[in-house]
Design a protein around this motif. Structure first.
Motif, mmCIF file in Angstrom:
data_model
loop_
_atom_site.group_PDB
_atom_site.id
_atom_site.type_symbol
_atom_site.label_atom_id
_atom_site.label_comp_id
_atom_site.label_asym_id
_atom_site.label_seq_id
_atom_site.Cartn_x
_atom_site.Cartn_y
_atom_site.Cartn_z
ATOM 1 N N ARG A 150 0.837 -1.197 0.000
ATOM 2 C CA ARG A 150 0.000 0.000 0.000
ATOM 3 C C ARG A 150 0.873 1.248 0.000
ATOM 4 O O ARG A 150 1.971 1.262 0.556
ATOM 5 C CB ARG A 150 -0.910 0.010 1.225
ATOM 6 C CG ARG A 150 -1.932 -1.135 1.219
ATOM 7 C CD ARG A 150 -2.684 -1.182 2.531
ATOM 8 N NE ARG A 150 -3.399 0.056 2.782
ATOM 9 C CZ ARG A 150 -3.870 0.397 3.981
ATOM 10 N NH1 ARG A 150 -3.679 -0.384 5.009
ATOM 11 N NH2 ARG A 150 -4.525 1.530 4.127
ATOM 12 N N ARG A 151 0.365 2.296 -0.601
ATOM 13 C CA ARG A 151 1.111 3.543 -0.702
ATOM 14 C C ARG A 151 1.086 4.292 0.633
ATOM 15 O O ARG A 151 0.111 4.262 1.368
ATOM 16 C CB ARG A 151 0.514 4.438 -1.787
ATOM 17 C CG ARG A 151 0.705 3.893 -3.204
ATOM 18 C CD ARG A 151 0.008 4.787 -4.208
ATOM 19 N NE ARG A 151 0.540 6.136 -4.185
ATOM 20 C CZ ARG A 151 1.623 6.515 -4.870
ATOM 21 N NH1 ARG A 151 2.272 5.643 -5.614
ATOM 22 N NH2 ARG A 151 2.049 7.766 -4.825
ATOM 23 N N THR A 152 2.187 4.945 0.918
ATOM 24 C CA THR A 152 2.266 5.830 2.072
ATOM 25 C C THR A 152 2.704 7.210 1.582
ATOM 26 O O THR A 152 3.416 7.325 0.581
ATOM 27 C CB THR A 152 3.281 5.316 3.108
ATOM 28 O OG1 THR A 152 4.561 5.177 2.479
ATOM 29 C CG2 THR A 152 2.846 3.968 3.663
ATOM 30 N N THR A 153 2.289 8.234 2.301
ATOM 31 C CA THR A 153 2.689 9.601 1.973
ATOM 32 C C THR A 153 3.797 10.010 2.924
ATOM 33 O O THR A 153 3.617 9.976 4.146
ATOM 34 C CB THR A 153 1.499 10.561 2.107
ATOM 35 O OG1 THR A 153 0.460 10.151 1.212
ATOM 36 C CG2 THR A 153 1.922 11.987 1.776
ATOM 37 N N ILE A 154 4.950 10.385 2.367
ATOM 38 C CA ILE A 154 6.106 10.723 3.191
ATOM 39 C C ILE A 154 6.609 12.107 2.791
ATOM 40 O O ILE A 154 6.887 12.354 1.616
ATOM 41 C CB ILE A 154 7.221 9.680 3.021
ATOM 42 C CG1 ILE A 154 6.706 8.295 3.474
ATOM 43 C CG2 ILE A 154 8.459 10.062 3.822
ATOM 44 C CD1 ILE A 154 7.677 7.169 3.241
ATOM 45 N N VAL A 155 6.699 12.992 3.774
ATOM 46 C CA VAL A 155 7.093 14.371 3.500
ATOM 47 C C VAL A 155 8.118 14.828 4.529
ATOM 48 O O VAL A 155 8.241 14.249 5.614
ATOM 49 C CB VAL A 155 5.879 15.325 3.533
ATOM 50 C CG1 VAL A 155 4.866 14.944 2.478
ATOM 51 C CG2 VAL A 155 5.237 15.319 4.930
ATOM 52 N N GLN A 156 8.859 15.888 4.179
ATOM 53 C CA GLN A 156 9.812 16.465 5.116
ATOM 54 C C GLN A 156 9.099 17.513 5.956
ATOM 55 O O GLN A 156 8.476 18.438 5.432
ATOM 56 C CB GLN A 156 10.992 17.100 4.381
ATOM 57 C CG GLN A 156 12.086 17.600 5.322
ATOM 58 C CD GLN A 156 13.345 18.010 4.574
ATOM 59 O OE1 GLN A 156 13.356 18.098 3.360
ATOM 60 N NE2 GLN A 156 14.423 18.250 5.307
ATOM 61 N N ALA A 157 9.173 17.351 7.276
ATOM 62 C CA ALA A 157 8.513 18.298 8.177
ATOM 63 C C ALA A 157 9.086 18.142 9.577
ATOM 64 O O ALA A 157 9.528 17.063 9.971
ATOM 65 C CB ALA A 157 7.003 18.060 8.198
#
Length: 403
Positions: A150-157
């Protein structure tokens, strides 16, 4: 400090050439004896990426003990040391899915993504977000997250800047600095109090070291949630602080154990107020409760559940005429004093050749004591050393058996 990866290193490791290079490096011994030759071979073939290749292969080898997908993951050494074991993360994902069906979960300190891999794998969780401030670890997390179906959303924060309206927040503040492991709550990165304040009013679980002084946490920081201590296969792995747990017990011990078929079974002990148990003479068996139960301060609750009693009200050893299912018990042969001369005599009388020594409440180094006892027999035995009141006492037992 391990090898310091660059974004270029991580990008290379994901290319066809990098994948081939990792396969080649995994065939090398990479031991202290062979390292110079191995470095030369990898540098000759892959230039300056030799360090990244060696570190990745060595991390993968160490990671197999705790992470199911270790052989395909990317790591830094520090991130691996703090990564949540797959079985523990999987249990947490199931718990979140049961308590918050269809939840979106945001891991605000996702690091290399070990936790989000298990969150994404659970069908009861509808969405998974990961964020971290470290760009190298984020690049690794995107790779590791891609191993899930499954896709995951990964961001820099920054973890202290809320970036989502997720139903549940998870955080795992760094417990290591350039000087090594840190132990004070205000030395975590980000600081524990800041994390709890930032997400006040929202369901959040904050993972901490298992040695957390949760009493000080309540007294000094005013934490009013639940402290969950989790062990896996006898080793205490973490303390997790849960907020928004109105009506739940303030303390919980979660004991997880791997089965031969690869599955994980477990049980929980909670602070349910049922902690009045008798203190008395030793029974047929001595039981050393799991470390999660001891760290959570729930020994008496556990004893009451299984009709056991204490040898001393201040000591965690329990005793009884039966051993709870799944637990390890030591069948008592006889009581003895703790003086070395007496111990040597009693062990010789029982033909002891190998000895497991368990100690609570006494200042005894088991390894040093074992050497001084000069065992010469053929029978394996166990020795439980403790105190009752102010008096030291030993119990010579048959080797521990798990029921």
């Amino acid at each position: 400090m391990g090898y310091r990866f660059t974004l270029d290193d991580v990008a290379f490791l994901q290319t066809p050439t990098g994948i081939e290079a990792l396969d080649s490096a995994s065939m090398l011994d990479l031991s202290a004896v062979s390292m110079l030759a191995d470095i030369g071979e990898l540098r000759r073939r892959y230039g300056s990426y030799d360090g990244a290749l060696i570190e990745t292969v060595r991390c993968r080898r160490r990671g197999r003990a705790r992470l199911d997908a270790a052989d395909d993951m990317l790591f830094t050494d520090d991130a691996l040391q703090q990564a949540t074991a797959s079985a523990v993360a999987r249990h947490r994902a199931a718990e979140i899915a049961e308590r918050f069906p269809g939840a979106v979960v945001h891991d605000v300190t996702c690091s290399i993504g070990a936790e989000i891999m298990e969150l994404a794998a659970h069908e009861g969780i509808s969405g998974v977000l990961g964020s971290d401030i470290d760009p190298v670890r984020l690049r690794m997390a995107r790779h590791n997250g891609s191993l899930s179906d499954r896709r995951t959303t990964i961001v820099q924060a920054d973890a202290l800047t809320p970036t989502s309206t997720a139903d549940v927040v998870l955080a795992d503040p760094a417990r290591r600095s350039g000087a090594g492991r840190v132990f004070r709550l205000d030395q975590l990165a980000p600081p524990l109090f800041d994390v709890l304040t930032t997400y006040a009013g929202r369901p959040i679980g904050v993972k901490c070291a298992p040695g957390l002084d949760y009493r000080m946490l309540r007294d000094r920081f005013g934490f009013a949630g639940q402290v969950q201590i989790t062990s896996l296969d006898g080793a205490v792995r973490e303390a997790c602080l849960w907020t928004e747990r109105d009506g739940d017990p303030s303390r919980r011990a979660t004991v997880l154990r791997s089965r031969p078929d690869g599955s994980v079974a477990g049980y929980e002990v909670v602070d349910d107020g049922a902690d009045q148990v008798p203190v008395g003479e030793v029974g047929r068996w001595i039981i050393d409760p799991d470390g999660a139960v001891v760290r959570a301060g729930l020994v008496r609750n556990y004893a009451r559940r299984h009709r056991l009693w204490q040898l001393d009200p201040q000591i965690a050893y329990l005793t009884g005429d039966d051993v709870p299912a799944g637990e390890r018990g030591f069948r008592v042969i006889e009581a003895t004093g703790v003086a070395e001369k007496e111990l040597r005599k009693r062990l010789a009388a029982h033909d002891c050749g190998s000895l497991e020594i368990l100690v609570r409440g006494l200042d005894v180094d088991p390894d040093r004591l074992r050497k001084r006892l000069k065992l010469g027999g053929s029978r394996p035995l166990s020795l439980v050393l403790t105190r009752i009141g102010r008096k030291g006492i030993g119990f010579l037992c048959e080797p521990g058996v798990r029921f």
